[in-house]
Design a protein around this motif. Sequence first.
Motif: not given
Length: 226
Positions: A181-209
């Motif tokens: 949660g927000l116990g972690e600094d939101p500036g620590r992990t890069y997820v991208s603000a661009l059209d496609r999300p970045a993929q943090p190591a070990g995780w699959h991140l996707t946008d939803l309709a």
Amino acid sequence: MTSAAPGDTDSARSPVVHLLRVSEYAAEAAGPEALAVLSAAERERAEAFVRPGDRDRYVVAHWALRRELGALLDTDPADVPFAQADCPVCGGPHGRPVVPGNPVHFSLSHAGDVVLLAFADAAVGVDVEGHPAVSSATETMTALHPREQEELAAVGRDALPAAFARCWTRKEAYLKATGAGLGEDPGRTYVSALDRPAQPAGWHLTDLAAPAGYAAACAVRRPAEQ
């Protein structure tokens, strides 16, 4: 209840995601049969809301969560047990909500007239947010990863609310899935603000309709490499 389809897929485990409009379910969820599904603590919290809209959103979200978990676990929705996982940041017993033993992983998010639910066989997180005002986006983006700040700074003023919401829901979904949660600094992990999300190591991140004026995202733990 409708499914919120991922914007892209890969070989990662695919969670089941449902999207509900609060306005469509508020009357049903306010009925005595639906309220009986909630725990005493959930009913008490619902009654504490001053604004009817806030109460409706809470009741619809938790009624729907219990109903779906009951079906998945083949148990009465009112009997679904909940616990808190240990926080991965400090180790305290206030991490993400779980069903003891993790027979199914789940996540819940709500904003405005939208509720999102996700269910998976691995740690999962979802988030939905309404597009903020430009001033709110400008102020809050300073808490994001430096690369995300740069990407948002390059966005035109009119497009900033949608771009910020897209980035923030990715961030929240990931942090909910990890349990930090927000116990972690939101500036620590890069997820991208661009059209496609970045993929943090070990995780699959996707946008939803999501409905107009909202952004939504989902994060699920990737299977361990064989």
